[in-house]
Write an enzyme that holds these catalytic residues in place. Structure first.
Site, PDB file in Angstrom:
ATOM      1  N   LYS A  24       8.959 -18.336  26.418  1.00 41.52           N
ATOM      2  CA  LYS A  24       9.717 -19.436  27.040  1.00 41.52           C
ATOM      3  C   LYS A  24      10.781 -19.844  26.019  1.00 41.52           C
ATOM      4  O   LYS A  24      10.499 -20.506  25.043  1.00 41.52           O
ATOM      5  CB  LYS A  24       8.785 -20.610  27.349  1.00 41.52           C
ATOM      6  N   HIS A  25      12.000 -19.395  26.236  1.00 43.05           N
ATOM      7  CA  HIS A  25      13.073 -19.612  25.277  1.00 43.05           C
ATOM      8  C   HIS A  25      13.690 -20.998  25.449  1.00 43.05           C
ATOM      9  O   HIS A  25      13.472 -21.677  26.456  1.00 43.05           O
ATOM     10  CB  HIS A  25      14.150 -18.540  25.482  1.00 43.05           C
ATOM     11  N   GLU A  27      16.526 -23.588  26.446  1.00 39.73           N
ATOM     12  CA  GLU A  27      17.410 -23.543  27.609  1.00 39.73           C
ATOM     13  C   GLU A  27      18.829 -23.123  27.240  1.00 39.73           C
ATOM     14  O   GLU A  27      19.576 -22.622  28.082  1.00 39.73           O
ATOM     15  CB  GLU A  27      17.459 -24.926  28.278  1.00 39.73           C
ATOM     16  N   GLY A  76       9.922 -26.045  17.290  1.00 39.95           N
ATOM     17  CA  GLY A  76      10.614 -27.144  17.958  1.00 39.95           C
ATOM     18  C   GLY A  76      10.426 -28.442  17.211  1.00 39.95           C
ATOM     19  O   GLY A  76      10.072 -28.474  16.026  1.00 39.95           O
ATOM     20  N   SER A  77      10.623 -29.527  17.921  1.00 44.10           N
ATOM     21  CA  SER A  77      10.527 -30.861  17.341  1.00 44.10           C
ATOM     22  C   SER A  77       9.072 -31.304  17.220  1.00 44.10           C
ATOM     23  O   SER A  77       8.165 -30.687  17.802  1.00 44.10           O
ATOM     24  CB  SER A  77      11.284 -31.858  18.213  1.00 44.10           C
ATOM     25  N   GLU A  98       5.467 -24.496  14.385  1.00 42.36           N
ATOM     26  CA  GLU A  98       6.493 -24.503  13.340  1.00 42.36           C
ATOM     27  C   GLU A  98       7.520 -25.541  13.765  1.00 42.36           C
ATOM     28  O   GLU A  98       8.336 -25.308  14.644  1.00 42.36           O
ATOM     29  CB  GLU A  98       7.117 -23.101  13.211  1.00 42.36           C
ATOM     30  N   CYS A 132      15.542 -24.468   9.622  1.00 47.42           N
ATOM     31  CA  CYS A 132      14.389 -25.339   9.422  1.00 47.42           C
ATOM     32  C   CYS A 132      13.985 -25.405   7.954  1.00 47.42           C
ATOM     33  O   CYS A 132      13.459 -26.420   7.493  1.00 47.42           O
ATOM     34  CB  CYS A 132      13.213 -24.901  10.286  1.00 47.42           C
ATOM     35  N   GLU A 230      15.145 -35.618   9.516  1.00 53.37           N
ATOM     36  CA  GLU A 230      15.658 -34.288   9.262  1.00 53.37           C
ATOM     37  C   GLU A 230      17.140 -34.241   9.622  1.00 53.37           C
ATOM     38  O   GLU A 230      17.541 -34.689  10.695  1.00 53.37           O
ATOM     39  CB  GLU A 230      14.909 -33.242  10.099  1.00 53.37           C
TER      40      GLU A 230
END
Length: 336
Positions: A24-25, A27, A76-77, A98, A132, A230
């Site tokens: 699931k990439h 968007e 992701g977040s 991650e 990241c 961040e």
């Protein structure tokens, strides 16, 4: 298994151990995801070992709960990580997360100045700072050394040239989206409002595309919201401390714990400093980077689990014990 992260970090190891993947990439990158799938097809991979999923959040939640999916990994977040890991946990499924990072780069008193500056520039500006494990917080020991390092760092980022990212002469590319640019501009504004200073940059570059001036923030106190946020772009927070203990304390004063760097002429001493830093990875005399043989992952709000290397291979492998005893053995204990 289902993956929500960079496919190259997951696909190779997991296909080698016999798992198949659903991706699931994000968007914003459907064409990249389709191109990656075409590479598998052109290489002759069996149908079904790798597949893209175009799905809504609700559909994705159902996908995680499907009994045919046995593990989930995400980049992701923190918010996305908590949601996906929570959904996987309720279904008793292994997950690897991650998430964000705010990597410190500590410059000890004996670190060679010029080479450390070059490494700091690369560590912060790689991929226009959209990394990241970028060196987002630069921490220098000593007031005089700090002033010299700041001057050298500003000179280097000032020399970067914005342009077409496909042009080899370009040394400053655009941000991934207008949303990313606006977020960084808002963070710069917030940093200044709460007492921080802009030592260089701080504004949008007047040219087509989502370009931000390479920026250095100073005077970020522990009460400044940027202290724990961040900065995912070409912005470095710059700190000067009096001694090594303060440097380590500042490095650890973050909700994140992905990577870190320590620069020193004394490698063995660098190891001792590295052992005190709360992160999943510490590089001595280099900014953090990745390779197939190096385990990748963090602690605290940066997530859990590892990718790449032998540790990454084992994250989604079920280990089974088969204990064999000869006929006529007793029902308990070792066999003589």
């Amino acid at each position: 298994m289902s993956s929500y992260r960079e496919p190259h970090q997951v696909a190779g190891p997991q296909l080698m151990v016999g798992n198949v993947l659903l991706l699931k990439h994000a968007e914003s990158v459907p064409q990249s995801a389709l191109a990656f799938a075409r590479l598998f097809e052109e290489a002759g991979a069996p149908a079904g070992v790798y597949a893209n999923i175009f799905a809504s959040i609700e559909q994705t939640e159902r996908l995680i709960e499907d009994p045919r999916v046995r593990g989930v990994t995400l980049t992701g977040s923190e918010r996305a990580g908590a949601a996906v890991a929570g959904r996987a946990g309720r279904s008793l499924k292994k997950s690897v997360m991650e998430l964000g990072g705010s990597d410190p780069l500590i410059v000890l008193e004996d670190a060679p100045m010029e080479s450390t500056l070059d490494n700091a520039l690369f560590g912060r500006m790689f991929n226009t700072g959209q990394c990241c494990v970028g060196s987002k917080r630069i921490i220098v020991i000593g007031k005089e050394r700090g002033e010299d390092f700041l001057d050298g760092f500003v000179q280097r980022i000032a020399a970067l040239k914005a342009g077409d990212p496909a042009d080899p002469a370009t040394t400053l590319g655009p941000l991934a989206s207008e949303k990313a640019l606006d977020l960084l501009l808002d963070q710069i504004k917030l940093a200044r409002k709460e007492g921080g200073k802009v030592a260089f940059g701080g504004g949008r570059i007047d040219r087509p595309g989502f370009y931000l001036e390479p920026t250095v923030l100073t005077g970020i106190s522990e009460n400044n919201p940027i202290h724990v946020q961040e900065l995912f772009g070409p912005i470095a927070s710059f700190y000067v401390v009096e001694n090594e203990n303060e440097a380590v304390s500042l490095a650890n004063a973050t909700p994140f714990g992905l990577g870190a760097s320590v620069f020193t002429a004394d490698v063995e001493h660098g190891r001792k400093v590295a052992a005190k830093i709360e992160s999943g990875m510490v590089f001595i005399n280099q900014p953090v980077w990745t390779a197939a043989q190096l385990p990748f992952g963090g602690i605290k709000n940066s997530g859990f689990g590892r990718e790449l290397s032998e540790l990454g291979f084992g994250e989604f492998v079920n280990e089974k014990l088969i204990n064999v005893a000869p006929p006529g053995s007793p029902p308990w204990g070792p066999i003589k």
